[in-house]
Design a protein around this motif. Structure first.
Motif, short mmCIF file in Angstrom:
data_model
loop_
_atom_site.label_atom_id
_atom_site.label_comp_id
_atom_site.label_asym_id
_atom_site.label_seq_id
_atom_site.Cartn_x
_atom_site.Cartn_y
_atom_site.Cartn_z
N GLN A 146 34.51 34.88 32.55
CA GLN A 146 35.93 34.53 32.63
C GLN A 146 36.51 35.47 33.79
OE1 GLN A 146 38.47 34.04 29.56
NE2 GLN A 146 40.25 33.83 30.42
N LEU A 147 36.24 36.84 33.61
CA LEU A 147 36.52 37.72 34.53
C LEU A 147 36.12 37.70 36.02
CD1 LEU A 147 38.07 40.36 35.05
CD2 LEU A 147 36.08 41.52 34.50
N ILE A 148 34.91 37.35 35.93
CA ILE A 148 34.21 37.26 37.36
C ILE A 148 34.57 36.21 38.08
CG2 ILE A 148 31.93 37.05 38.28
CD1 ILE A 148 30.70 38.76 36.21
N GLU A 149 34.67 35.09 37.23
CA GLU A 149 34.95 33.59 37.68
C GLU A 149 36.39 33.49 38.22
OE1 GLU A 149 32.93 30.74 35.51
OE2 GLU A 149 30.98 31.92 35.50
N GLY A 150 37.16 34.08 37.32
CA GLY A 150 38.77 33.91 37.56
C GLY A 150 39.16 32.72 36.69
N ASP A 151 40.39 32.61 36.52
CA ASP A 151 40.90 31.37 36.20
C ASP A 151 40.72 30.11 36.77
OD1 ASP A 151 43.95 33.32 34.88
OD2 ASP A 151 41.93 32.92 33.96
N ARG A 152 40.87 28.97 36.36
CA ARG A 152 40.68 27.60 37.13
C ARG A 152 41.56 27.56 38.26
NH1 ARG A 152 39.46 23.30 32.00
NH2 ARG A 152 37.51 24.27 31.11
N ASP A 153 42.77 28.03 38.04
CA ASP A 153 43.68 27.68 39.29
C ASP A 153 43.41 28.81 40.23
OD1 ASP A 153 44.42 30.11 37.94
OD2 ASP A 153 46.51 29.50 37.73
N GLY A 154 42.14 29.62 40.14
CA GLY A 154 41.85 30.61 41.08
C GLY A 154 42.55 32.11 41.19
N THR A 155 43.42 32.05 40.22
CA THR A 155 44.35 33.44 40.32
C THR A 155 43.49 34.41 39.45
OG1 THR A 155 45.15 32.83 38.07
CG2 THR A 155 46.53 32.49 40.19
N ASN A 201 49.54 50.53 43.89
CA ASN A 201 49.01 50.37 45.34
C ASN A 201 49.31 48.94 45.61
OD1 ASN A 201 47.41 53.07 46.14
ND2 ASN A 201 47.32 52.96 43.78
N ASP A 202 49.63 48.02 44.94
CA ASP A 202 50.02 46.58 45.09
C ASP A 202 48.61 46.10 45.26
OD1 ASP A 202 51.51 44.52 45.51
OD2 ASP A 202 51.63 44.73 47.80
N LEU A 203 47.57 46.00 44.41
CA LEU A 203 46.39 45.82 44.54
C LEU A 203 46.22 44.38 43.37
CD1 LEU A 203 44.37 48.83 43.89
CD2 LEU A 203 44.97 47.80 46.15
N THR A 204 45.19 43.54 43.95
CA THR A 204 45.51 41.99 43.17
C THR A 204 43.95 41.86 42.28
OG1 THR A 204 44.28 41.32 45.09
CG2 THR A 204 46.79 41.13 44.92
N GLN A 205 43.44 43.10 42.19
CA GLN A 205 42.04 42.93 41.39
C GLN A 205 42.20 42.43 40.08
OE1 GLN A 205 42.56 45.16 43.76
NE2 GLN A 205 40.45 45.17 44.76
N ARG A 206 41.33 41.62 39.49
CA ARG A 206 41.55 41.15 38.02
C ARG A 206 40.86 42.38 37.40
NH1 ARG A 206 39.07 36.45 40.77
NH2 ARG A 206 37.09 37.02 40.04
N LEU A 207 41.70 42.45 36.14
CA LEU A 207 41.46 43.59 35.00
C LEU A 207 41.43 43.22 33.69
CD1 LEU A 207 40.94 46.57 34.60
CD2 LEU A 207 43.53 46.80 34.40
N MET A 208 40.30 43.39 33.13
CA MET A 208 40.09 42.86 31.63
C MET A 208 39.54 44.05 30.89
SD MET A 208 37.91 39.69 30.21
CE MET A 208 38.84 38.47 30.98
N ARG A 209 39.86 44.03 29.65
CA ARG A 209 39.38 45.19 28.67
C ARG A 209 38.48 44.57 27.81
NH1 ARG A 209 41.64 46.37 23.89
NH2 ARG A 209 43.82 46.00 24.71
#
Length: 518
Positions: free
Chosen positions: A509-518, A294-302
């Protein structure tokens, strides 16, 4: 500040109370991912708040059972009914206004108050000893149920029709007046005229509309847009929450036990969140495929929602060697094959004992397996080959349990069960996550069919391809103390990666994302 929205819901209407009398034994655990994550934050003194969307007159005692009583929470129904945070207080049924000639009859399950020749009331208590219901009967037909809050006041009144079916529910204020009336048949909610100024409408099509209205009001006045919101994913509330909160800091958590067989429609309701949290490899694989399709951009972490803690284990103090076999997730054919090998193993090594572990209650376990356990124990206890004079001396001896079935529906049951085990076998496609974390904490080697993050093949466990490799894997750890000790030491080191602080860091880390915003 983090906000957690759990999904401690009824199987019927999700906002209904789940409080039940103590004798209705729970067959499934209350423990879930959010209880665990909030416990970690509480233990490490991180500030957080839980948002309770359903009607929970027993909330304080529930939180106390899970050591979260001192945590901050905001409840939609407390807001509606005007209730405030108070210490739990049990209602003394004897001090209620009963008719003068009332006679109380005490039974193991409830107290019956005989109020007249044709009427009586049943008094019910929770597992914590708190009064939860009083049900009135006339001519043996249920007429009303009075639901009591664990803070010591009447919380709601359910009216029943002439056939004993619920017709409407009145939610009470602390002053004993009703504020909302819910029609059980069509779901419509009516507001008492005296309290109209607290609501936008006089009548609502469903209780969901009332909940969403008050949740929106609370968000506008009490929650910053940058506050992270961690939500237990549940198709019944996901859309409501996604419409209320901005997606940037909204995280949905998929938990294997709650989200078994998650339908595609639930994934669709999670799209409103920027982050997804999963606990198993299988869930991660499914969601990654859904994202790509579905071409989604959500961050996913296990990450594991369970932190590794030091678990007691006395296996090195016992003469017998107890092998734990997790049978959930296995077919009958697989269990038969494994049991056949283990029985052969016991024939060669007299100190071996087998403990079958399952979350099922005994009456839900396959009859053939129960019969097989009996046959194996009888066979190994057979005294036919023992000389007669010795057999006479053994008559009064208690039979040895060579194979035992242990039902472990709750987390504490698993912790207790592994205390005597020397090694654990879990050959299901997705090894039980809590069991694996417990094994790490206890330093027990594990035998699995598939690779996981919690077992380093050849170090603190072995990954085998078929059941035929099982005996060799057992010998690797049970015949060589060096291998077992190495497993123990490695498990203790690996467990440090799954402490509560480490898990909280991963979540942040998951909620805030990486420092570069990705």
């Amino acid at each position: 500040m983090k906000r957690f929205i759990p999904a401690w819901y009824s199987q019927n209407q999700w906002w209904e109370s789940k409080a039940e009398p103590f004798y209705r034994k729970r067959s499934v655990t209350e423990f879930d991912d959010l209880i665990s994550l909030m416990s970690m934050h509480h233990k490490n003194e991180y500030n957080f708040e839980m948002i309770i969307l359903n009607y929970s007159p027993d909330l304080r005692t529930f939180l106390h059972r899970h050591e979260l009583f001192e945590s901050n929470y905001w409840s939609v129904f407390d807001e509606i009914q005007g209730f405030t945070h108070q210490t739990p207080q049990s209602v003394d049924y004897r001090q209620l206004h009963w008719p003068k000639e009332t006679e109380f009859i005490y039974t193991p399950y409830l107290i019956r108050a005989i109020t007249s020749e044709n009427s009586y009331s049943n008094i019910y208590f929770s597992q914590d000893g708190y009064l939860i219901w009083i049900e009135d009967f006339e001519h043996k037909v249920k007429r009303q149920r009075y639901v009591f809050d664990d803070r010591g006041f009447l919380s709601s009144v359910i009216a029943f029709d002439d056939k004993g079916a619920p017709s409407n529910i009145r939610y009470m204020t602390q002053d004993g007046d009703w504020i909302l009336q819910e029609n059980v048949n069509d779901g419509a909610v009516e507001v008492n005229d005296h309290y109209q100024h607290h609501f936008n409408c006089r009548r609502y099509l469903s209780m969901e509309e009332v909940i969403q209205e008050h949740l929106n009001h609370y968000r506008e006045n009490n929650i910053d847009d940058c506050d992270p919101i961690i939500v237990a994913s549940d198709i019944r509330h996901n859309q409501l929450i996604a419409e209320t909160f901005k997606p940037q800091h909204l995280c949905f958590s998929i938990f294997q036990q709650r989200n078994k067989g998650v339908p595609k429609t639930e994934f669709e309701t999670m799209v409103g969140g920027q982050s997804w949290l999963v606990d198993t490899l299988e869930s991660e694989r499914i969601l990654e495929a859904y994202k790509e399709k579905n071409d989604l951009t959500q961050r996913l972490m296990r990450i594991t929602p369970f932190d590794a803690q030091v678990m007691p284990n006395i296996s090195n103090q016992l003469y017998e060697t107890y092998i734990g076999l997790w049978i959930d997730g296995l077919t009958d054919t697989q269990v038969k094959q494994i049991m056949s090998q283990l029985v052969h193993y016991m024939e060669k090594k007299e100190a071996i004992r087998i403990v079958l572990l399952t979350k099922l209650e005994r009456h839900h376990v396959s009859t053939w397996l129960l019969n097989e356990i009996t046959i194996i124990n009888d066979r190994f206890n057979d005294k036919s080959e023992v000389p007669e004079e010795i057999s006479e001396l053994m008559k009064d001896e208690e039979a040895i349990v060579y194979v035992e079935l242990k039902s472990v529906p709750f987390e504490m049951d698993i912790v207790e069960a592994i205390a005597t085990l020397r090694i654990v076998i879990d050959l299901s496609v997705e090894p039980d996550l809590f069991l694996q974390i417990c094994c790490l904490g206890a330093g027990l080697p594990q035998i699995n069919r598939n690779h996981t993050d919690y077992v380093e093949d050849g170090t603190n466990g072995l990954v085998i391809t078929t059941e035929n490799d099982l005996i060799a894997a057992l010998d690797y750890y049970l015949e060589h103390l060096k291998h077992w000790n190495r497993s123990y030491a490695y498990s203790q080191r690996l467990a440090k990666n799954y402490t509560s602080k480490k898990i909280i860091e991963q979540l942040d880390q998951l909620i805030e994302g990486d420092r570069d915003g990705t």
